[in-house]
Design a protein around this motif. Structure first.
Motif, mmCIF file in Angstrom:
data_model
loop_
_atom_site.group_PDB
_atom_site.id
_atom_site.type_symbol
_atom_site.label_atom_id
_atom_site.label_comp_id
_atom_site.label_asym_id
_atom_site.label_seq_id
_atom_site.Cartn_x
_atom_site.Cartn_y
_atom_site.Cartn_z
ATOM 1 N N LEU A 171 -52.996 88.019 -60.129
ATOM 2 C CA LEU A 171 -54.253 87.802 -60.840
ATOM 3 C C LEU A 171 -55.435 87.997 -59.886
ATOM 4 N N PRO A 172 -56.564 88.502 -60.390
ATOM 5 C CA PRO A 172 -57.724 88.720 -59.509
ATOM 6 C C PRO A 172 -58.321 87.405 -59.041
ATOM 7 N N GLU A 173 -58.793 87.410 -57.814
ATOM 8 C CA GLU A 173 -59.449 86.233 -57.247
ATOM 9 C C GLU A 173 -60.962 86.385 -57.369
ATOM 10 N N VAL A 230 -74.215 88.310 -79.888
ATOM 11 C CA VAL A 230 -73.661 89.504 -79.230
ATOM 12 C C VAL A 230 -74.258 89.660 -77.834
ATOM 13 N N ALA A 231 -75.577 89.459 -77.729
ATOM 14 C CA ALA A 231 -76.238 89.576 -76.430
ATOM 15 C C ALA A 231 -75.711 88.518 -75.464
ATOM 16 N N ARG A 232 -75.522 87.290 -75.954
ATOM 17 C CA ARG A 232 -74.974 86.228 -75.101
ATOM 18 C C ARG A 232 -73.589 86.609 -74.587
ATOM 19 N N ASN A 233 -72.766 87.148 -75.469
ATOM 20 C CA ASN A 233 -71.414 87.534 -75.065
ATOM 21 C C ASN A 233 -71.445 88.692 -74.060
ATOM 22 N N ALA A 234 -72.373 89.641 -74.270
ATOM 23 C CA ALA A 234 -72.481 90.758 -73.341
ATOM 24 C C ALA A 234 -72.878 90.272 -71.943
ATOM 25 N N LEU A 235 -73.777 89.306 -71.895
ATOM 26 C CA LEU A 235 -74.177 88.762 -70.600
ATOM 27 C C LEU A 235 -73.031 87.993 -69.947
ATOM 28 N N GLY A 236 -72.189 87.359 -70.758
ATOM 29 C CA GLY A 236 -71.001 86.712 -70.213
ATOM 30 C C GLY A 236 -70.075 87.718 -69.549
ATOM 31 N N ILE A 237 -69.962 88.910 -70.157
ATOM 32 C CA ILE A 237 -69.154 89.970 -69.554
ATOM 33 C C ILE A 237 -69.713 90.350 -68.193
ATOM 34 N N VAL A 238 -71.024 90.485 -68.120
ATOM 35 C CA VAL A 238 -71.658 90.848 -66.849
ATOM 36 C C VAL A 238 -71.398 89.770 -65.791
ATOM 37 N N GLU A 239 -71.531 88.507 -66.177
ATOM 38 C CA GLU A 239 -71.286 87.414 -65.227
ATOM 39 C C GLU A 239 -69.866 87.457 -64.686
ATOM 40 N N ARG A 240 -68.899 87.652 -65.578
ATOM 41 C CA ARG A 240 -67.496 87.667 -65.145
ATOM 42 C C ARG A 240 -67.176 88.902 -64.308
ATOM 43 N N GLU A 241 -67.850 90.014 -64.612
ATOM 44 C CA GLU A 241 -67.607 91.211 -63.797
ATOM 45 C C GLU A 241 -68.186 91.040 -62.393
ATOM 46 N N ARG A 270 -54.975 93.516 -68.814
ATOM 47 C CA ARG A 270 -55.179 92.064 -68.689
ATOM 48 C C ARG A 270 -56.404 91.747 -67.857
ATOM 49 N N ASP A 271 -56.557 92.427 -66.725
ATOM 50 C CA ASP A 271 -57.688 92.149 -65.842
ATOM 51 C C ASP A 271 -59.017 92.503 -66.506
ATOM 52 N N GLN A 272 -59.034 93.603 -67.274
ATOM 53 C CA GLN A 272 -60.254 93.935 -68.010
ATOM 54 C C GLN A 272 -60.575 92.858 -69.034
ATOM 55 N N LEU A 273 -59.534 92.301 -69.664
ATOM 56 C CA LEU A 273 -59.761 91.238 -70.642
ATOM 57 C C LEU A 273 -60.272 89.963 -69.990
ATOM 58 N N LEU A 274 -59.862 89.701 -68.759
ATOM 59 C CA LEU A 274 -60.368 88.524 -68.050
ATOM 60 C C LEU A 274 -61.889 88.600 -67.903
ATOM 61 N N VAL A 275 -62.420 89.817 -67.909
ATOM 62 C CA VAL A 275 -63.865 90.014 -67.861
ATOM 63 C C VAL A 275 -64.450 90.123 -69.261
ATOM 64 N N ALA A 276 -63.834 90.955 -70.117
ATOM 65 C CA ALA A 276 -64.424 91.271 -71.420
ATOM 66 C C ALA A 276 -64.273 90.141 -72.426
ATOM 67 N N ASN A 277 -63.109 89.506 -72.461
ATOM 68 C CA ASN A 277 -62.846 88.491 -73.488
ATOM 69 C C ASN A 277 -61.631 87.670 -73.099
ATOM 70 N N PRO A 278 -61.765 86.736 -72.160
ATOM 71 C CA PRO A 278 -60.605 85.978 -71.680
ATOM 72 C C PRO A 278 -59.866 85.234 -72.782
ATOM 73 N N SER A 279 -60.565 84.833 -73.826
ATOM 74 C CA SER A 279 -59.923 84.064 -74.887
ATOM 75 C C SER A 279 -58.921 84.900 -75.680
ATOM 76 N N TYR A 280 -58.958 86.224 -75.521
ATOM 77 C CA TYR A 280 -58.017 87.088 -76.245
ATOM 78 C C TYR A 280 -56.610 86.977 -75.672
ATOM 79 N N LEU A 281 -56.514 86.556 -74.404
ATOM 80 C CA LEU A 281 -55.235 86.472 -73.728
ATOM 81 C C LEU A 281 -54.538 85.158 -74.024
ATOM 82 N N PRO A 282 -53.192 85.154 -74.082
ATOM 83 C CA PRO A 282 -52.468 83.879 -74.140
ATOM 84 C C PRO A 282 -52.792 83.054 -72.912
ATOM 85 N N ALA A 283 -52.838 81.741 -73.084
ATOM 86 C CA ALA A 283 -53.240 80.868 -71.974
ATOM 87 C C ALA A 283 -52.366 81.083 -70.745
#
Length: 457
Positions: A333-335, A379-390, A441-454
């Motif tokens: 997993l990415p650090e 949508v804008a809030r979610n997009a900024l969340g993507i930027v933060e995680r990236e 998986r790693d892209q999802l950790l940035v784009a939408n972590p909730s999409y992944l199983p815990a």
């Protein structure tokens, strides 16, 4: 409402064409191909009827041909027992476009009562009974649709499913090794062609009108064509259309129950493996569609934060693809790469702190706004969340991905994608699949972590 008419002009033209007074005309949606609006029609005898207006954006002969086809299909579907809105009015399809004030590419249909928002249908207690009934109702509706003889519907197009994703990606210039792998898998495992039937083409949650008692209407027949009946079932069962629900069928049901209901209602016996192939197809195709929608923003044709954000949903479908193929990602997993301080010479606030501030501002707009404004703020809030995680995970993800490719012997994604398309890995694709699953998986950790199983995240 219409490219040529204001709201007032459209209401007047509708009233004249339908023989009454139009009120409450408002746009419900405005996709790339058509605009859907709702209105009420009051006739001289005082009767008010709730209606829906569908207007094709293309107009002219192509638009009239599409409206004519949908008109014919709604009549045929209603006759076959499919729950659909009745057509109340339509243009003279044989007349010139200029002879109709509404443009000649429109339909007025009855407005049925019900809900189309998937998350409400899948979660609200009001739809508890509906959720238990929907699988059987969808099976019966699909069996009824597939009884419509495609040879009796003029203009019904045939399709070859493998023509869709790759030409689309080529046109976009996207390099997506996971989708290349998906298309090669589809070609290698394509089931034998069976009977050709009328296929709805977009039978899924979001296009199903649902009441507390269950299915009330099958909507949006724009993608109807002649094809394999399993396509409709696989599309309904695609992961993208489950909206967080637990059921493989639209988030609410199981594939065995759907197949039993479908066959009991007169549908052909379909092997689960055949439906699974169409689930994979739907997943690859939806990924390509997401990339296409993002390209509309990136090209400048339509600047939209919503379209831009959709581009980051491609990895959801790539992840779904590997789940459907039974591939587990590499476990690494990415650090997080937290900056020790501001990057010279910029000082503070840092890029991360600025992004956080704007995200918080968007959250405030969400609370203050309503309707479209609140949605766009979300949508804008979610997009900024993507930027933060990236900013936090991007460097680690990029390094890990490059290391995985190097270990496999590929310089970059483009080289791997070319090898997959050339068929070099047709017998050894499972050797590269875990690395591509890890990338999804790693892209999802940035784009939408909730999409992944815990457990995966």
């Amino acid at each position: 409402m219409s490219p040529r008419l204001s709201t007032e002009e459209l209401a007047a033209a509708l009233g004249e064409r339908l023989g009454g007074t139009v009120s409450g005309l408002r746009r419900l949606s405005g996709g790339a191909s058509r605009v859907t609006s709702s209105f009420d029609l009051e006739t001289a005898d005082g009767v008010t009827t709730p209606l829906i207006l569908q207007m094709d954006r293309s107009g002219g002969a192509p638009g009239r041909a599409k409206a004519r086809l949908e008109h014919a299909l709604l009549h045929a579907a209603g006759g076959a027992g499919v729950p659909v809105p009745a057509v109340v009015a339509s243009p003279d399809f044989d007349a010139a476009d200029g002879d109709d004030a509404l443009g000649g590419a429109w339909l007025a249909v009855e407005r049925l009562a019900g809900e189309t928002i998937p998350r409400k249908i899948l979660r609200d207690p009001e739809y508890d009974i509906a959720r238990r009934a929907l699988t059987a109702q969808c099976g019966r509706a699909l069996a009824a649709i597939h009884t419509i003889d495609p040879s009796t519907v003029a203009g019904l197009p045939p399709t070859d499913p493998l023509r869709d994703p790759l030409p689309l990606l080529d046109a976009l210039g996207e390099v997506r090794p996971a989708l290349e792998l998906g298309v090669r898998w589809l070609a290698a495992h394509r089931p034998e062609t069976g009977a050709t039937v009328t296929v709805h083409g977009d039978f899924r949650m979001g296009n199903l009108l649902v009441g507390p008692d269950g299915l009330r209407g099958v909507l949006d027949w724009e993608l109807v064509h002649a094809g394999d009946p399993a396509e409709d079932l696989g599309w309904l069962c695609a992961p993208a259309w489950r909206f967080g629900g637990p059921g493989e069928v639209g988030g609410f049901g199981t594939v065995p129950d759907l197949l039993v209901a479908y066959e009991s209602a007169g549908g052909a016996a379909l092997a689960p493996e055949r439906v699974h192939w169409w689930q994979v197809y739907a997943t690859v195709k939806w990924a390509a569609i997401c990339a296409l929608q993002a390209s509309v923003h990136l090209s400048g044709a339509t600047r939209s934060v919503e379209l831009a954000a959709i581009g980051r949903r491609v990895c959801e479908s790539e992840w779904d693809l590997f789940v459907l193929l039974g591939i587990q990602p590499h476990a690494d997993l990415p650090e997080p790469a937290t900056a020790a301080g501001p990057t010279p010479p910029f000082g503070r606030p840092t890029a991360a702190e600025l992004t956080e501030a704007v995200r918080e501002y968007a959250e405030g707009l969400m609370e203050q706004g309503e309707g479209a404004a609140a949605f766009e703020a979300r949508v804008a809030r979610n997009a900024l969340g993507i930027v933060e995680r990236e900013l936090l995970l991007g460097p680690s993800i990029a390094a890990s991905h490059a290391a995985r490719l190097a270990e496999l012997g590929y310089a970059d994604d483009a080289v791997l994608a070319a090898a997959l398309r050339a068929g070099d890995l047709d017998t050894t694709w499972r050797q590269v699949a875990p690395a591509l699953a890890a990338a999804a998986r790693d892209q999802l950790l940035v784009a939408n972590p909730s999409y992944l199983p815990a457990a995966t995240a």
